[in-house]
Design a protein around this motif. Structure first.
Motif, PDB file in Angstrom:
ATOM      1  N   ASN A 188     -13.228  -9.422   9.363  1.00 38.18           N
ATOM      2  CA  ASN A 188     -11.874  -9.974   9.342  1.00 38.18           C
ATOM      3  C   ASN A 188     -10.883  -8.816   9.414  1.00 38.18           C
ATOM      4  O   ASN A 188     -10.936  -7.902   8.586  1.00 38.18           O
ATOM      5  N   SER A 189      -9.977  -8.864  10.379  1.00 43.13           N
ATOM      6  CA  SER A 189      -9.129  -7.708  10.664  1.00 43.13           C
ATOM      7  C   SER A 189      -7.815  -7.675   9.909  1.00 43.13           C
ATOM      8  O   SER A 189      -7.150  -6.627   9.885  1.00 43.13           O
ATOM      9  N   ASP A 190      -7.392  -8.779   9.269  1.00 46.92           N
ATOM     10  CA  ASP A 190      -6.030  -8.746   8.733  1.00 46.92           C
ATOM     11  C   ASP A 190      -5.780  -9.546   7.463  1.00 46.92           C
ATOM     12  O   ASP A 190      -4.673  -9.509   6.927  1.00 46.92           O
ATOM     13  N   ALA A 191      -6.737 -10.271   6.924  1.00 42.86           N
ATOM     14  CA  ALA A 191      -6.465 -11.075   5.726  1.00 42.86           C
ATOM     15  C   ALA A 191      -6.120 -10.179   4.541  1.00 42.86           C
ATOM     16  O   ALA A 191      -6.834  -9.221   4.243  1.00 42.86           O
ATOM     17  N   PRO A 192      -5.015 -10.448   3.847  1.00 40.94           N
ATOM     18  CA  PRO A 192      -4.698  -9.694   2.638  1.00 40.94           C
ATOM     19  C   PRO A 192      -5.702 -10.009   1.537  1.00 40.94           C
ATOM     20  O   PRO A 192      -6.250 -11.112   1.472  1.00 40.94           O
ATOM     21  N   ILE A 193      -5.937  -9.026   0.672  1.00 38.91           N
ATOM     22  CA  ILE A 193      -6.899  -9.166  -0.422  1.00 38.91           C
ATOM     23  C   ILE A 193      -6.145  -9.080  -1.743  1.00 38.91           C
ATOM     24  O   ILE A 193      -5.430  -8.100  -1.994  1.00 38.91           O
ATOM     25  N   TYR A 194      -6.316 -10.101  -2.573  1.00 36.91           N
ATOM     26  CA  TYR A 194      -5.612 -10.164  -3.861  1.00 36.91           C
ATOM     27  C   TYR A 194      -6.606  -9.920  -4.989  1.00 36.91           C
ATOM     28  O   TYR A 194      -7.641 -10.580  -5.080  1.00 36.91           O
ATOM     29  N   LEU A 195      -6.272  -8.964  -5.855  1.00 40.03           N
ATOM     30  CA  LEU A 195      -7.132  -8.597  -6.968  1.00 40.03           C
ATOM     31  C   LEU A 195      -6.298  -7.984  -8.075  1.00 40.03           C
ATOM     32  O   LEU A 195      -5.142  -7.616  -7.868  1.00 40.03           O
ATOM     33  N   ARG A 196      -6.864  -7.879  -9.256  1.00 41.15           N
ATOM     34  CA  ARG A 196      -6.209  -7.174 -10.338  1.00 41.15           C
ATOM     35  C   ARG A 196      -6.367  -5.680 -10.115  1.00 41.15           C
ATOM     36  O   ARG A 196      -7.419  -5.221  -9.656  1.00 41.15           O
ATOM     37  N   ALA A 197      -5.349  -4.892 -10.472  1.00 47.79           N
ATOM     38  CA  ALA A 197      -5.436  -3.441 -10.310  1.00 47.79           C
ATOM     39  C   ALA A 197      -6.614  -2.871 -11.089  1.00 47.79           C
ATOM     40  O   ALA A 197      -7.315  -1.954 -10.624  1.00 47.79           O
ATOM     41  N   SER A 198      -6.867  -3.432 -12.269  1.00 50.83           N
ATOM     42  CA  SER A 198      -7.961  -2.926 -13.093  1.00 50.83           C
ATOM     43  C   SER A 198      -9.338  -3.265 -12.529  1.00 50.83           C
ATOM     44  O   SER A 198     -10.357  -2.761 -13.023  1.00 50.83           O
ATOM     45  N   ALA A 199      -9.385  -4.091 -11.495  1.00 47.90           N
ATOM     46  CA  ALA A 199     -10.673  -4.401 -10.872  1.00 47.90           C
ATOM     47  C   ALA A 199     -11.303  -3.176 -10.227  1.00 47.90           C
ATOM     48  O   ALA A 199     -12.517  -3.123 -10.038  1.00 47.90           O
ATOM     49  N   LEU A 200     -10.491  -2.184  -9.883  1.00 52.95           N
ATOM     50  CA  LEU A 200     -11.011  -0.975  -9.252  1.00 52.95           C
ATOM     51  C   LEU A 200     -11.446   0.084 -10.261  1.00 52.95           C
ATOM     52  O   LEU A 200     -11.981   1.124  -9.869  1.00 52.95           O
TER      53      LEU A 200
END
Length: 264
Positions: free
Chosen positions: A80-92
């Motif tokens: 997928n070339s363009d879908a935005p990804i939503y996550l919590r900052a602390s997930a990283l």
């Protein structure tokens, strides 16, 4: 709304892959949403078997920062070339299993340029929102279950502030998606009152001894107080699911890889 289980610990359909992980594909009136990616690219192979084109996903959501929900993200970036990804900052941030094994998100994900970090509840258009439940307003105290996170260079018990939940209101119903419900399935349901909940209950390590059965009895009784239909999977555990099913009847169902459910 059509919900397809792309990856789960089990499957009943020949030819479908299974692994310890979770990935859902959600088709609403206005969106095609990928919710988690399992731990490998197997979710994409199953998607092809189901006739799902991941390039059509216009949103991706990561429920929390564990490998069995995020491991396929690098492959999704290729599909997928363009879908935005939503996550919590602390997930990283680094996360660890009860045995001390690192189980976090591949750090390379942080370089993809498509990440949108969620600090508080976040509303999309069309009756969708991401919910954090960071404040401990539930009836049950949040347990770390032995999981830990790295904070200030030290391992501390995980408070699961990297976890979020997707709520979609469509056709007069409130459908809630949870990855593993680490903050407590009753806390989540009792605060958000969904008509339908889809996700793991995190009971898989609860032994079915006398004490464990009493806990599941009490949990089933509480869950049935809400006017919610439950579709569970992944970290609930099959034995624990079967025990709950005997109590909850048609209020509780299981989704395995390759299955779909339509909610209208």
């Amino acid at each position: 709304m059509k919900i397809s289980m792309l990856m789960e610990n089990t499957t009943e359909i020949p030819g479908f892959l299974q692994e310890h992980g979770l990935s859902l594909y959600i088709e609403t009136k206005g969106h095609h949403i990928l919710f988690d990616t399992g731990q490998t690219e197997g979710f994409a192979k199953n998607a092809r078997r189901m006739g799902i084109d991941l390039q059509q996903a216009d949103i991706m959501i990561l429920s929390h920062g564990h490998y069995d929900h995020s491991g396929g993200m690098m492959h999704f970036l290729k599909c997928n070339s363009d879908a935005p990804i939503y996550l919590r900052a602390s997930a990283l941030e680094p996360h660890f299993s009860p045995a001390g094994k690192e189980i976090g998100v591949n750090p390379a994900i942080g370089l993809c340029g498509r990440l949108h970090f969620i600090k508080d509840n976040f509303s999309f258009e069309d009756g969708m929102r991401l919910i954090t439940l960071d404040e401990e307003n539930g009836e049950d105290k949040i347990s770390a279950y032995g999981f830990s996170a790295l904070c200030g260079g030290k391992k501390v018990p995980d408070d699961f502030r990297h976890e979020q939940y997707l709520e979609i209101r469509e056709n007069g119903k409130n459908i809630l998606f949870s990855g593993c419900s680490h903050k407590g399935i009753w806390n989540i349901v009792h605060q958000l009152h969904p008509d339908v909940l889809i996700g793991g209950f995190h009971f898989k390590d609860l032994p079915l001894n006398t004490t464990g059965k009493r806990m599941l009895d009490a949990e089933a009784e509480r869950l049935m107080k809400e006017n919610t239909v439950y579709y569970t999977c992944h970290c609930t555990g099959l034995e624990q699911y079967r025990y709950l099913k005997a109590i909850m009847g048609d209020r509780l169902h299981y989704l395995s890889a390759g299955q779909t459910v339509e909610i209208g």
